[in-house]
Design a protein around this motif. Structure first.
Motif, PDB file in Angstrom:
ATOM      1  N   TYR A   1     -79.956   3.986 -11.705  1.00 18.65           N
ATOM      2  CA  TYR A   1     -80.756   3.049 -12.496  1.00 18.65           C
ATOM      3  C   TYR A   1     -80.815   3.529 -13.946  1.00 18.65           C
ATOM      4  O   TYR A   1     -81.307   4.612 -14.235  1.00 18.65           O
ATOM      5  CB  TYR A   1     -82.157   2.924 -11.900  1.00 18.65           C
TER       6      TYR A   1
ATOM      7  N   THR B   1     -81.726  -4.027 -17.367  1.00 17.41           N
ATOM      8  CA  THR B   1     -82.847  -3.556 -16.545  1.00 17.41           C
ATOM      9  C   THR B   1     -84.187  -3.614 -17.282  1.00 17.41           C
ATOM     10  O   THR B   1     -85.192  -3.128 -16.761  1.00 17.41           O
ATOM     11  CB  THR B   1     -82.602  -2.106 -16.081  1.00 17.41           C
TER      12      THR B   1
ATOM     13  N   ILE C   1     -89.025   1.941  -8.308  1.00 23.02           N
ATOM     14  CA  ILE C   1     -87.715   2.542  -8.555  1.00 23.02           C
ATOM     15  C   ILE C   1     -87.849   4.030  -8.876  1.00 23.02           C
ATOM     16  O   ILE C   1     -87.147   4.865  -8.302  1.00 23.02           O
ATOM     17  CB  ILE C   1     -86.996   1.791  -9.691  1.00 23.02           C
TER      18      ILE C   1
ATOM     19  N   TRP D   1     -85.604   6.853 -15.864  1.00 15.85           N
ATOM     20  CA  TRP D   1     -84.410   6.014 -15.920  1.00 15.85           C
ATOM     21  C   TRP D   1     -83.336   6.750 -16.726  1.00 15.85           C
ATOM     22  O   TRP D   1     -83.629   7.326 -17.767  1.00 15.85           O
ATOM     23  CB  TRP D   1     -84.719   4.686 -16.598  1.00 15.85           C
TER      24      TRP D   1
ATOM     25  N   ASP E   1     -77.083   9.550 -10.736  1.00 11.04           N
ATOM     26  CA  ASP E   1     -78.228   8.721 -10.349  1.00 11.04           C
ATOM     27  C   ASP E   1     -79.565   9.447 -10.391  1.00 11.04           C
ATOM     28  O   ASP E   1     -80.563   8.924  -9.872  1.00 11.04           O
ATOM     29  CB  ASP E   1     -78.002   8.167  -8.938  1.00 11.04           C
TER      30      ASP E   1
ATOM     31  N   TYR F   1     -81.116   9.759  -6.813  1.00  9.33           N
ATOM     32  CA  TYR F   1     -81.610   8.592  -6.062  1.00  9.33           C
ATOM     33  C   TYR F   1     -81.164   8.612  -4.599  1.00  9.33           C
ATOM     34  O   TYR F   1     -81.960   8.366  -3.685  1.00  9.33           O
ATOM     35  CB  TYR F   1     -81.123   7.311  -6.729  1.00  9.33           C
TER      36      TYR F   1
END
Length: 258
Positions: free
Chosen positions: A195, A201, A214, A223, A252, A255
């Motif tokens: 993300y 986004t 998230i 992020w 990531d 994540y």
């Protein structure tokens, strides 16, 4: 190669030629700049022309920039892109399949009107670009093909089955091409971004509930940015990764481990 032979020159792309599909917007622009900063000349085929920003930042590095306003889903266009690159620069050393389309809707409403254009650009066009590029790379016995995948190359992905299907397909394409092209000293890998804080986004980041949901899944707890992908791309595009093949590198913030 003996370990004493390794130098930082292994990360250099001086004099190389790179194609970045969709390389003048979003993360594609970051990829174009990263390659240019490492010495590569850049050709960008894209359906969208920008305001000249990409050309400016690329040429400020001393690299050349060529733009082609084309629709990669049209018949024979990928082959024409490769032919033009060879005509202008003499070869193709790096292909980055970055161009993409994202459409979403409830599953019951997600029909062929959304499925077809996403699969055509996100998967079929990437295949055709790689197929045309391989014809140049095989005779020269060198090259790098980098497919921009996604976390949804591994996950289901609500509201866009076409995105999940295309990104899973890119992983399969990456591995299949690696299996055949490795014998010609061609490395085929992928990058799966997490993300990122981009225009796409912004709505999610500004919604407190979505933002919290998230970030609660990201061990790094923030992020990422397009710049976070630039080092990964240069690694996979350069001689430093010559024995890395068929791999999908996730960037990531952790994540996928949570």
């Amino acid at each position: 190669m003996e370990i004493t032979e390794f130098t930082m020159d292994f990360f250099s792309l001086a004099g190389k030629v790179a194609i970045v599909t969709g390389g003048n917007t979003g993360i594609g622009r970051a990829f174009s700049l990263a390659l240019a900063k490492s010495g590569a000349n850049i050709l960008v085929p894209s359906l969208i022309d920008d305001d000249g920003t990409t050309q400016k930042i690329v040429e400020e590095t001393g690299s050349c920039y060529v733009f082609m306003e084309v629709d990669l889903t049209e018949e024979d266009v990928p082959q024409q892109v490769i032919e033009h690159c060879v005509e202008v620069f003499g070869t193709v050393d790096v292909l980055v399949n970055c161009a993409g389309l994202y459409l979403s809707d409830e599953l019951i409403k997600f029909d062929r009107s959304k499925w077809d254009p996403m699969l055509q650009l996100n998967l079929t066009a990437a295949f055709e670009m790689a197929h045309a590029t391989a014809k140049v790379m095989i005779p020269q016995k060198s090259g790098k093909i980098i497919n921009i995948c996604s976390l949804f190359s591994f996950l289901g992905g609500q509201y866009s089955p076409a995105n999940a299907a295309a990104k899973h397909g890119l992983v399969g394409l990456t591995k299949a091409y690696c299996d055949e092209l490795a014998a010609y000293n061609i490395q085929v890998n992928g990058i799966a971004p997490g993300y990122l804080a981009t225009d796409m986004t912004k709505k999610d980041r500004e919604d407190p509930e979505t933002n919290h949901r998230i970030l609660a899944h990201v061990p790094a707890n923030y992020w990422g940015y397009p710049a976070d992908l630039m080092g990964a791309l240069i690694y996979l595009a350069s001689p430093a990764s010559n024995f890395v093949n068929g791999h999908i590198l996730t960037v990531d913030g952790g994540y996928l481990v949570r």
